[in-house]
Design a protein around this motif. Structure first.
Motif, PDB file in Angstrom:
ATOM      1  N   ASP A   1      -5.534  91.150  82.793  1.00  0.00           N
ATOM      2  CA  ASP A   1      -4.301  91.569  82.178  1.00  0.00           C
ATOM      3  C   ASP A   1      -4.401  93.090  82.411  1.00  0.00           C
ATOM      4  N   LEU A   2      -2.926  93.653  82.273  1.00  0.00           N
ATOM      5  CA  LEU A   2      -2.507  94.850  82.404  1.00  0.00           C
ATOM      6  C   LEU A   2      -1.626  95.397  81.547  1.00  0.00           C
ATOM      7  N   ASP A   3      -1.821  96.657  80.684  1.00  0.00           N
ATOM      8  CA  ASP A   3      -0.819  97.138  80.025  1.00  0.00           C
ATOM      9  C   ASP A   3      -0.839  98.475  80.534  1.00  0.00           C
ATOM     10  N   ILE A   4       0.394  98.754  81.204  1.00  0.00           N
ATOM     11  CA  ILE A   4       0.791 100.355  81.597  1.00  0.00           C
ATOM     12  C   ILE A   4       1.881 100.907  80.673  1.00  0.00           C
ATOM     13  N   GLY A   5       1.640 102.231  80.302  1.00  0.00           N
ATOM     14  CA  GLY A   5       2.614 102.958  79.666  1.00  0.00           C
ATOM     15  C   GLY A   5       2.671 102.250  78.139  1.00  0.00           C
ATOM     16  N   ASN A   6       1.542 101.717  77.537  1.00  0.00           N
ATOM     17  CA  ASN A   6       1.389 101.281  76.136  1.00  0.00           C
ATOM     18  C   ASN A   6       2.679 100.459  75.854  1.00  0.00           C
ATOM     19  N   GLY A   7       2.746  99.331  76.640  1.00  0.00           N
ATOM     20  CA  GLY A   7       3.758  98.442  76.438  1.00  0.00           C
ATOM     21  C   GLY A   7       4.790  98.243  77.496  1.00  0.00           C
ATOM     22  N   TYR A   8       5.137  99.407  78.132  1.00  0.00           N
ATOM     23  CA  TYR A   8       6.245  99.466  79.063  1.00  0.00           C
ATOM     24  C   TYR A   8       6.114  98.423  80.175  1.00  0.00           C
ATOM     25  N   ILE A   9       4.842  98.237  80.708  1.00  0.00           N
ATOM     26  CA  ILE A   9       4.733  97.160  81.656  1.00  0.00           C
ATOM     27  C   ILE A   9       3.408  96.226  81.083  1.00  0.00           C
ATOM     28  N   VAL A  10       3.708  95.133  80.891  1.00  0.00           N
ATOM     29  CA  VAL A  10       2.503  94.220  80.362  1.00  0.00           C
ATOM     30  C   VAL A  10       2.443  93.119  81.625  1.00  0.00           C
ATOM     31  N   GLY A  11       1.345  92.866  82.084  1.00  0.00           N
ATOM     32  CA  GLY A  11       1.347  91.918  83.185  1.00  0.00           C
ATOM     33  C   GLY A  11       0.015  91.013  83.150  1.00  0.00           C
ATOM     34  N   ARG A  12       0.012  90.154  83.928  1.00  0.00           N
ATOM     35  CA  ARG A  12      -1.024  89.102  83.979  1.00  0.00           C
ATOM     36  C   ARG A  12      -1.244  88.729  85.672  1.00  0.00           C
ATOM     37  N   ALA A  13      -2.494  88.860  86.246  1.00  0.00           N
ATOM     38  CA  ALA A  13      -2.615  88.293  87.196  1.00  0.00           C
ATOM     39  C   ALA A  13      -3.479  87.144  87.602  1.00  0.00           C
ATOM     40  N   TYR A  14      -3.016  86.045  88.041  1.00  0.00           N
ATOM     41  CA  TYR A  14      -3.573  84.581  88.137  1.00  0.00           C
ATOM     42  C   TYR A  14      -4.332  84.652  89.661  1.00  0.00           C
ATOM     43  N   GLY A  15      -5.462  85.443  89.577  1.00  0.00           N
ATOM     44  CA  GLY A  15      -6.026  85.385  91.023  1.00  0.00           C
ATOM     45  C   GLY A  15      -5.350  86.059  91.921  1.00  0.00           C
ATOM     46  N   PRO A  16      -5.397  86.122  93.157  1.00  0.00           N
ATOM     47  CA  PRO A  16      -4.715  87.152  94.404  1.00  0.00           C
ATOM     48  C   PRO A  16      -3.190  86.693  94.372  1.00  0.00           C
ATOM     49  N   GLY A  17      -2.796  85.529  94.148  1.00  0.00           N
ATOM     50  CA  GLY A  17      -1.547  85.371  94.814  1.00  0.00           C
ATOM     51  C   GLY A  17      -0.285  84.989  93.766  1.00  0.00           C
ATOM     52  N   LEU A  18      -0.688  85.193  92.364  1.00  0.00           N
ATOM     53  CA  LEU A  18       0.410  85.131  91.429  1.00  0.00           C
ATOM     54  C   LEU A  18       0.417  86.188  90.315  1.00  0.00           C
TER      55      LEU A  18
END
Length: 343
Positions: A213-230
């Motif tokens: 789980d990533l939060d870049i810029g305090n909510g500017y970009i919020v992301g989730r990686a599901y393994g290497p491919g998604l």
């Protein structure tokens, strides 16, 4: 006040000479779910050859609509089933002697044999990858020693729920390993110096099992990686969000095909929200109108296509959680200790 230069005995020669022995991509193909093609591109009864995971495969769809992906060479006498083979009902038929295999790799028919080889009653004899079809995409599970999937594809509201729009897609070739591309997500310092962002945004990363789980810029970009491919990344500006779904394919250890689609809420036609969503998506890819900062298409490839992997990088306090990311990513490699030591 000046300091005296170190005497030669104090110099760390290993540090200075390491570049001569660096490899561009010292990784095997990582385990995970990977995009194969868009559902619309594979019709019932269709068969074709594809290059993925550092080898060739036969991709097909049964007449009943089920996707399959197998090694190309028939277990009988080695004929290439992607050249002259045929989909017959729910099976892939070899052109040489018409042996047939289902989407799980089991031999289902030998038209002239009275006794099937004993192994065909116990197991699959043709390597076939587990397949899933969701979001209008076809995915295959890759593991170097044929282990079954250890996680399932997630729900992605931007692709599955009502109230979303956007048909924009992109595909780009990067001459590097999939890990090197993914590492950009935690390396926020490069956003200022490579992408000309106004500053270095803070980044928070959490790692658990196959998820990052990533939060870049305090909510500017919020992301989730599901393994290497998604990867699913949501960008938000002025209360308006747009989502980038990324599904990169490892073609070989040193060649990756980046694939993305872009979605946003179905804001009213001509509204300010619709314009902001479009601008966010433009910025994800390249330089949006009126902005000086650049998306990945404009600048990242010149680095990815030419860099080498530093297994012991020099890092400073302004760098993101690069080492934590590498430790998390390491779980996707099924390799001996000597290979993993480089990662």
């Amino acid at each position: 006040m000046t300091s005296n230069p170190p005497v030669k005995a104090d110099i760390n020669l290993a540090q200075l000479l390491e570049a001569k022995s660096l490899e561009r991509c010292p990784f095997p193909i990582p385990t995970g779910w990977y995009f194969v093609d868009y559902s619309e591109n594979l019709k019932p009864g269709e068969l074709r050859n594809v290059q993925l995971f550092d080898q060739e495969w036969v991709l097909f769809r049964t007449e009943g609509g089920k996707p399959g992906m197998t090694d190309p060479y028939c277990p009988h006498l080695g004929a290439h089933m992607g050249h002259g083979g045929k989909v017959c009902g729910e099976a892939l038929r070899c052109p040489f002697h018409h042996w047939e295999y289902n989407t799980e790799g089991w031999c289902t028919s030998i038209p002239y044999g009275k006794v099937m080889p004993p192994i065909t009653k116990k197991q699959a004899v043709l390597r076939a990858l587990p397949m899933e079809e969701r979001y209008g995409l076809i995915f295959a599970w890759y593991h170097p020693t044929c282990a079954e999937p250890t996680w399932q594809l997630p729900s992605i509201p931007a692709l599955e729920d009502e109230g979303w729009t956007g048909s924009r897609r992109g595909s780009w070739t990067a001459n590097t390993a999939i890990q090197e591309i993914a590492e950009n997500g935690v390396d926020t310092a490069h956003l200022k110096f490579l992408h000309n962002a106004p500053g270095i945004p803070p980044v928070k990363a959490e790692f658990h099992d196959h998820i990052m789980d990533l939060d870049i810029g305090n909510g500017y970009i919020v992301g989730r990686a599901y393994g290497p491919g998604l990867n699913v990344l949501e960008f938000t500006q002025n209360g308006v969000s747009a989502t980038m779904i990324s599904y990169t394919q490892p073609i070989t250890p040193e060649l990756s095909q980046m694939n993305m689609c872009f979605r946003s809420k179905a804001y009213p036609e001509g509204s300010m929200e619709q314009a902001v969503a479009k601008k966010i998506i433009d910025h994800m890819i390249g330089a949006a109108e009126g902005e000086e900062s650049a998306g990945f298409e404009s600048v990242d490839f010149i680095v990815w296509n030419n860099k080498k992997y530093r297994p012991r990088p020099l890092l400073c306090d302004g760098d993101g959680p690069v080492l934590q990311f590498r430790k998390w990513f390491k779980q996707f490699y099924d390799a001996d200790a000597s290979t993993l030591a480089k990662v």
